[in-house]
Motif scaffolding. Structure first.
Motif, PDB file in Angstrom:
ATOM      1  N   TYR B  21       0.840  -1.203   0.000  1.00 37.90           N
ATOM      2  CA  TYR B  21       0.000   0.000   0.000  1.00 37.90           C
ATOM      3  C   TYR B  21       0.870   1.248   0.000  1.00 37.90           C
ATOM      4  CZ  TYR B  21      -3.139   3.644   1.638  1.00 37.90           C
ATOM      5  OH  TYR B  21      -3.836   4.817   1.774  1.00 37.90           O
ATOM      6  N   ASP B  22       0.618   2.125  -0.967  1.00 37.20           N
ATOM      7  CA  ASP B  22       1.371   3.364  -1.092  1.00 37.20           C
ATOM      8  C   ASP B  22       0.370   4.521  -1.110  1.00 37.20           C
ATOM      9  OD1 ASP B  22       3.238   5.262  -1.581  1.00 37.20           O
ATOM     10  OD2 ASP B  22       3.451   4.810  -3.726  1.00 37.20           O
ATOM     11  N   PRO B  23       0.251   5.261  -0.017  1.00 34.90           N
ATOM     12  CA  PRO B  23      -0.813   6.284   0.055  1.00 34.90           C
ATOM     13  C   PRO B  23      -0.469   7.543  -0.737  1.00 34.90           C
ATOM     14  CG  PRO B  23       0.403   6.222   2.117  1.00 34.90           C
ATOM     15  CD  PRO B  23       1.005   5.160   1.243  1.00 34.90           C
ATOM     16  N   VAL B  24      -0.348   7.399  -2.034  1.00 31.90           N
ATOM     17  CA  VAL B  24       0.056   8.529  -2.874  1.00 31.90           C
ATOM     18  C   VAL B  24      -1.047   9.597  -2.932  1.00 31.90           C
ATOM     19  CG1 VAL B  24      -0.685   7.332  -4.970  1.00 31.90           C
ATOM     20  CG2 VAL B  24       0.982   9.177  -5.127  1.00 31.90           C
ATOM     21  N   GLY B  25      -2.288   9.137  -2.932  1.00 30.25           N
ATOM     22  CA  GLY B  25      -3.406  10.092  -2.964  1.00 30.25           C
ATOM     23  C   GLY B  25      -3.413  10.961  -1.713  1.00 30.25           C
ATOM     24  N   THR B  26      -3.099  10.349  -0.582  1.00 38.41           N
ATOM     25  CA  THR B  26      -3.040  11.093   0.674  1.00 38.41           C
ATOM     26  C   THR B  26      -1.947  12.153   0.590  1.00 38.41           C
ATOM     27  OG1 THR B  26      -3.800   9.160   1.866  1.00 38.41           O
ATOM     28  CG2 THR B  26      -2.699  10.852   3.166  1.00 38.41           C
ATOM     29  N   ILE B  28      -0.897  13.643  -1.990  1.00 32.52           N
ATOM     30  CA  ILE B  28      -1.360  14.739  -2.854  1.00 32.52           C
ATOM     31  C   ILE B  28      -2.316  15.650  -2.079  1.00 32.52           C
ATOM     32  CG2 ILE B  28      -2.761  15.276  -4.893  1.00 32.52           C
ATOM     33  CD1 ILE B  28      -1.608  12.678  -6.140  1.00 32.52           C
TER      34      ILE B  28
END
Lengths: 586, 67
Positions: B21-26, B28
């Motif tokens: 899991y990579d919270p890239v949206g978070t 941003i």
């Protein structure tokens, strides 16, 4: 990392698991809702009065209404809901009931008796038949003086909350005997750390009431030092905002990830956040007193530094909670950089209410930073800006989270299905829109200096000068917002009342909270050392408060330079007030 | 860990573990939030200082002889 153990109780509601505790929690929730109903309605009266849209009370009575609004919402509504949530959290996460349910009822009843005393003494301000008065506002420091019953009621309420904390600790100690090697489950950890700073901060208000205000109100001592009682109030008065906020944080950490369809991103980060609140909530109160003469700038600067550190746990929370929601959204099939937002369960009122509350809290983060900065605070101090700010924090981040949570909790503790999910969804949206209008307009009014705590902020020979828009437009937005908020409040209460008339349901969801992606085993055990964190918190309080308090006592005397009290609404002649306003206004 | 932790969501279409899991949206969203904060701070500079009234910073600069 992930726990896969299924509980034998996993498909049961809270009522099935803990029927005795469910009754106390239900009673606490209803006490909270009653305070919300009365306090909220009084908010509408104030908003319409101040903005001169509808004035049907005497302006001198405005302060009675304001006191009731502040106390009933900021103290009664929030703390009754909190004790319900924390009792749920401790029993659910420890998977055991409280040690003695009679003790649990005892603290609840004590809080109710305290609330009634406080409520009746405030009501005395407008009902002649009640020989009491308490027009002292939510910030009940000197020189405003209340009837002794008001202070006794507050003491009973706070001591009741202390006993509630003792109840949670007893339950945890009993669990620890049976589970000596296990980490404290996260919800219990949150309840306990919050309780610890509540004990620490309420010592200040207990001292203020028992040593100064109550003896002064009873006539045992002739005068008090107003600055000392103010400082002791704010010693409690800032930590209390985190006391309201922590149950909302708990909901965001342990319910929002589950509702989103995912898991809490990090249990260790959540623990760090609650430890930081235990350490930093109390030694910051002087930031409410930036404009108080008699406190040296240096002490205010220390308070500002501590306050800025407090941004850290809130920003950590923003990251952890949003990352948990994103995890849920992606597990539900969401993709893209921001496209996952569409995969969140926006039709679920519990989720949407909490998510919108969190969004409002992000906006409140900015106005809070302005309040916290010593120089910029001077610009907004005692203006309507501040009222706008705390209607985003306690009025939305906390209140909307609680109302959304109630849509999940009331079925859990009553065994009855929510009457209408559509109404609930509409309600959280109407609250959000109403608060957007009201709070935004209040912030803007504060920027051009419109005062708070004022029944009639309309002056002869003086006009406010907004940089953008007009005073009329701002007042219209406040009145509209207040009406929408009252409509949302009615929708909420209607749903709660009709839910309690529903038949028992077998199809309710189980009493569960979110699992974790990274569990407590990933964090150092020292995080659970509550004695250590409490000791550091005490040291920080001593560092932050010893010198300012000593200085205040030295310059003003322990019982003050002969300061008599006065009763605001009864003895103040509106003509005199207007006269003095005209003198200071250009 | 307590027994009452959530096991499985009904709407779940896939399981994403901790490692993948990579919270890239978070990242941003938090980035956008910080940008808004910076812009609001810049805006406050104009609100606070362009009135040319006395400010604490001004007083401090006077005290230390910088203004």
């Amino acid at each position: 990392m992930e726990v896969t153990r299924m509980s034998s109780t996993a498909s049961r509601t809270y009522l099935d698991q803990f029927p005795a505790e469910a009754k106390v929690i239900k009673a606490a929730f209803w006490s909270s809702f009653m305070a919300l109903a009365i306090g909220g309605l009084l908010g509408l009266v104030q908003a319409l009065h101040r903005t001169d849209v509808l004035r049907f009370i005497d302006s001198a009575d405005y302060y009675t209404v304001l006191t009731a609004h502040g106390i009933l919402l900021a103290i009664t509504f929030t703390i009754f809901f909190l004790v319900g949530i924390f009792t749920w959290a401790v029993t659910t996460s420890l998977d055991r009931g409280v040690v003695d349910i009679r003790f649990t009822w005892a603290w609840y009843i004590m809080m109710v008796v305290g609330t009634i005393l406080v409520g009746v003494s405030i009501l005395g301000g407008v009902v002649d038949a009640i020989p009491m008065y308490a027009d002292v506002l939510f910030t009940f420091y000197a020189p405003l003086q209340a009837h002794p019953a008001f202070y006794v009621g507050l003491v009973l309420f706070v001591v009741g909350s202390w006993l509630a904390g003792a109840d949670w600790f007893r339950t945890w100690w009993a669990w620890r005997k049976e589970n000596p090697d296990e980490r404290i489950p996260l919800p219990t950890f949150m309840a306990l750390t919050t309780t610890l700073f509540w004990y620490l901060c309420t010592l200040g208000v207990a001292l203020s009431i028992l040593v100064f205000l109550l003896p002064w109100s009873l006539g045992i001592v002739d005068s008090v030092n107003p600055l000392l009682t103010r400082t002791l109030f704010w010693y409690f008065g800032h930590a209390v905002v985190y006391f309201w906020l922590m149950p909302a944080y708990m909901m965001w950490y342990i319910m929002l990830p589950k509702l989103s369809g995912g898991k809490l991103f990090s249990d260790p980060l959540a623990r760090v956040v609650f430890v930081l609140f235990l350490l930093l909530s109390t030694p910051v109160g002087i930031h409410h007193q930036y404009l108080d003469p008699g406190i040296a700038e240096g002490y205010k600067f220390i308070a500002m530094t501590n306050t800025m550190f407090l941004l850290l746990p809130s920003l950590l929370t923003a990251f952890t909670v949003v990352a948990s929601m994103e995890h849920g959204a992606r597990q539900r099939g969401g993709t893209g950089y921001l496209g996952w937002l569409k995969a969140l369960p926006w039709r679920d009122p519990v989720f949407t209410g909490m998510a919108l509350a969190g969004l409002m809290f992000a906006a409140a983060g900015f106005s809070g930073m302005i309040n916290a900065g010593m120089n910029i605070n001077y610009l907004v101090h005692n203006s309507w800006w501040v009222v706008g700010h705390f209607h985003l924090t306690v009025g939305t981040a906390v209140a909307l989270t609680f109302m959304a949570a109630a849509y999940w909790f009331i079925p859990q503790v009553t065994g009855k299905e929510l009457w209408s999910r559509q109404l609930a969804l509409g309600q959280v949206l109407v609250w959000f829109v109403g608060m957007t209008f009201m709070s935004n307009a209040m912030h803007r009014a504060g920027l051009f200096g419109m005062p708070r705590r004022t029944a009639e902020p309309q002056y002869q020979g003086f006009n406010f000068d907004p940089a953008v828009g007009t005073v009329g437009e701002i007042n219209a937005q406040v009145a509209l917002g207040a009406v929408l908020l009252t409509v949302a409040l009615a929708m909420f209460l209607l749903n709660m009342v009709l839910t309690s008339f529903n038949d028992d349901s077998d199809s309710l969801p189980a009493n569960t909270y979110a699992g974790t992606l990274s569990g407590p085993e990933d964090s150092p055990a020292v995080l659970d050392n509550l004695k250590l964190w409490t000791a550091i918190a005490v040291v920080l309080v001593i560092v932050g408060y010893t010198l300012p308090l000593a200085s205040i006592v030295e310059s003003g005397g322990l019982f003050g330079p002969d300061i008599g009290g006065f009763q605001l609404a009864i003895e103040t002649d509106p003509a005199l007030v207007l006269e003095s306003v005209r003198e200071v206004m250009p | 860990m307590a027994s009452a932790t959530e096991q499985r969501e009904t709407d779940q279409v896939r399981e994403i573990g901790h490692e993948e899991y990579d919270p890239v949206g978070t990242a941003i969203l938090i980035g956008i939030y910080f940008l808004i904060l910076v812009l609001l701070w810049l805006f406050m500079y104009f609100v606070e200082f362009l009135g040319n009234g006395p400010t604490v910073v001004g007083a401090l600069l006077t005290v230390v002889g910088l203004a």
